[in-house]
Design a protein around this motif. Structure first.
Motif, PDB file in Angstrom:
ATOM      1  N   GLU A 340     -32.771  18.339 -12.497  1.00 38.83           N
ATOM      2  CA  GLU A 340     -32.959  17.199 -11.592  1.00 38.83           C
ATOM      3  C   GLU A 340     -32.235  17.420 -10.274  1.00 38.83           C
ATOM      4  OE1 GLU A 340     -32.118  13.482 -13.700  1.00 38.83           O
ATOM      5  OE2 GLU A 340     -32.328  14.594 -15.571  1.00 38.83           O
ATOM      6  N   GLY A 343     -34.315  19.612  -8.138  1.00 39.69           N
ATOM      7  CA  GLY A 343     -35.406  18.877  -7.517  1.00 39.69           C
ATOM      8  C   GLY A 343     -34.939  18.062  -6.322  1.00 39.69           C
ATOM      9  N   LEU A 348     -36.958  16.187  -3.040  1.00 34.98           N
ATOM     10  CA  LEU A 348     -37.622  15.138  -3.801  1.00 34.98           C
ATOM     11  C   LEU A 348     -36.707  13.925  -3.946  1.00 34.98           C
ATOM     12  CD1 LEU A 348     -39.239  17.228  -6.699  1.00 34.98           C
ATOM     13  CD2 LEU A 348     -40.335  16.424  -4.599  1.00 34.98           C
ATOM     14  N   ALA A 352     -39.659  10.767  -7.460  1.00 38.05           N
ATOM     15  CA  ALA A 352     -40.430  12.004  -7.599  1.00 38.05           C
ATOM     16  C   ALA A 352     -39.804  12.935  -8.632  1.00 38.05           C
ATOM     17  CB  ALA A 352     -40.533  12.705  -6.245  1.00 38.05           C
ATOM     18  N   TRP A 355     -40.805  11.546 -12.106  1.00 41.60           N
ATOM     19  CA  TRP A 355     -42.195  11.709 -12.524  1.00 41.60           C
ATOM     20  C   TRP A 355     -42.647  13.164 -12.534  1.00 41.60           C
ATOM     21  CZ3 TRP A 355     -44.377   8.081 -15.083  1.00 41.60           C
ATOM     22  CH2 TRP A 355     -44.008   6.749 -14.870  1.00 41.60           C
ATOM     23  N   ARG A 356     -42.058  14.014 -11.698  1.00 34.99           N
ATOM     24  CA  ARG A 356     -42.540  15.397 -11.602  1.00 34.99           C
ATOM     25  C   ARG A 356     -41.710  16.381 -12.422  1.00 34.99           C
ATOM     26  NH1 ARG A 356     -43.798  16.851  -5.423  1.00 34.99           N
ATOM     27  NH2 ARG A 356     -44.486  18.758  -6.520  1.00 34.99           N
ATOM     28  N   ILE A 357     -40.484  15.986 -12.809  1.00 32.38           N
ATOM     29  CA  ILE A 357     -39.626  16.895 -13.581  1.00 32.38           C
ATOM     30  C   ILE A 357     -39.265  16.306 -14.939  1.00 32.38           C
ATOM     31  CG2 ILE A 357     -37.392  18.071 -13.619  1.00 32.38           C
ATOM     32  CD1 ILE A 357     -37.523  18.238 -10.582  1.00 32.38           C
ATOM     33  N   PRO A 360     -42.514  15.064 -17.452  1.00 31.91           N
ATOM     34  CA  PRO A 360     -43.211  16.167 -18.139  1.00 31.91           C
ATOM     35  C   PRO A 360     -42.371  16.828 -19.235  1.00 31.91           C
ATOM     36  CG  PRO A 360     -43.601  16.294 -15.782  1.00 31.91           C
ATOM     37  CD  PRO A 360     -42.555  15.240 -15.987  1.00 31.91           C
TER      38      PRO A 360
END
Length: 404
Positions: A340, A343, A348, A352, A355-357, A360
């Motif tokens: 995190e 990111g 980010l 973001a 939701w993107r790291i 998933p």
């Protein structure tokens, strides 16, 4: 294979197990029909305490079995080897070393069994045993004054809290971990020798009584009903309703559990611990108590929500949210926070990154939690009976109406 088979009775709802027991041992049951040619007109009554004890024992023992199995797998074999090297026999080693080290596992499993037994409604009702849950339901249906049902609910809540407190006190300050560093070793397989066949027979009898026999009884009566012309049309609509309600409950539980789990894991504090522990309160309360409280709330303060699918889903989420949160928390603690941070360093924002790291990577835990809530919701009976919309039947209520 035995590990899977011994745990599978958890998939059978208690009211289905109770129905199988009545269909097998009750009046005009399978055993009665088989023994009728021999002049046996009536078997001993299966109703009351003996039947309830039989059913709940068969369908709750996996809680204790899985807990003790985990404790045995994590037990350091060097402890038993040290006891044997000091001259203790296998039985004395088990009683003096193994069993005391299994105390936390036995206590945890026994707590789950006790909580399940206190909150069970279906099996005790089918077998006509006057437990608190059955008494609450009878008072709710038969009395215009619901105050007695409320008092019984409060007593049941008090018993649940007292049980949790007793379990916490029983832990004491005893340490069950090594005081020095050691190397993990797998447990050595013990050859049973002449005890192999008795052990195999015992395991076979337990699995047969808790899994094979109930399943066989249900299949027998299903085939008998179909041959007699019974229609399965009502079952399909009940199945669709069950899938709809369980899917909504599973999705809502995962959505609500995600921020709570993230807050408790990534921002540990007294506040986050309090929020996390408060989620588990609903899981410790019997379903009929949660349902009855929502009935009172909806009838008096939120009539627009009373007997709606939304209130039923809310009850499911309150009851089973900890199942989703536990799976998500377990997955989240295994995700390195540096991912995190990487990111964020790439520009980010927090949303973001989430939701993107994070999401998933959490997908397996979220799916596992959703599946657990889905399966448990389909089996839930008292909340569905008391809070379901008029005409909204599920598989649980359909089974209940067919056996009541």
């Amino acid at each position: 294979a035995w590990t899977v088979l011994a745990a599978m009775p958890l998939l059978i709802p208690s009211y289905v197990g109770g129905f199988a027991l009545v269909a097998m041992m009750g009046p005009r049951g399978m055993f009665q029909d088989l023994l009728a040619p021999f002049g046996v007109e009536r078997l001993p009554s299966i109703y009351g305490f003996p039947g309830a004890l039989w059913a709940l024992t068969l369908f709750t023992y996996p809680y204790l079995y899985l807990s003790v199995r985990t404790g045995l797998l994590n037990l350091d074999p060097a402890l038993e080897e040290a006891a044997r090297s000091l001259g203790h026999s296998p039985w004395r080693t088990f009683l003096r070393v193994t069993l005391p080290n299994l105390r936390p596992s036995i206590t945890a499993g026994a707590l789950l069994v006790a909580l399940y037994t206190l909150s069970d409604f279906g099996a005790v009702s089918l077998l006509r045993f006057n437990s608190f849950t059955r008494a609450i339901y009878v008072q709710y249906l038969s009395s215009f004054d619901r105050s007695l049902a409320s008092i019984l609910s409060l007593v049941l809540v008090f018993m649940t809290v007292l049980l949790l407190f007793a379990e916490r006190r029983s832990r004491g300050r005893t340490r069950y971990y090594r005081s020095s560093a050691g190397v993990f070793r797998r447990q050595r397989t013990v050859m049973l020798g002449k005890w192999r066949w008795p052990a195999l027979i015992f395991c076979g009898l337990v699995v047969s009584a808790a899994l094979l026999v109930p399943t066989g009884v249900i299949v027998f009566w299903l085939v008998r009903g179909l041959l007699a012309g019974e229609s399965l049309a009502p079952v399909w609509q009940a199945a669709l309703n069950s899938i709809q309600a369980a899917s909504l409950a599973a999705g809502s539980a995962v959505v609500l559990a995600l921020p709570v789990a993230y807050f408790s894991v990534r921002y540990p504090s007294r506040l986050s611990s309090l929020v996390s522990q408060s989620v588990y309160v609903g899981y410790g309360l019997p379903g009929i108590v949660i349902a009855l409280s929502l009935v009172f709330f909806g009838a008096n303060f939120a009539t627009f929500l009373y007997q709606t699918l939304a209130m039923l889903i809310f009850a499911y989420v309150v009851r089973f949210l900890p199942q989703a949160m536990g799976s998500i928390q377990s997955s989240l603690v295994q995700i390195n926070p540096r991912l995190e941070e990487a990111g964020r360093s790439l520009g980010l924002n927090r949303r973001a990154v989430l939701w993107r790291i994070v999401v998933p990577l959490l997908r397996p835990g979220m799916l596992a939690g959703a599946a657990l809530v889905f399966l448990t919701t389909i089996k839930e009976l008292p909340a569905t009976l008391l809070l379901g919309p008029t005409g909204f039947t599920t598989l649980a209520t359909q089974i209940w109406s067919a056996t009541d």
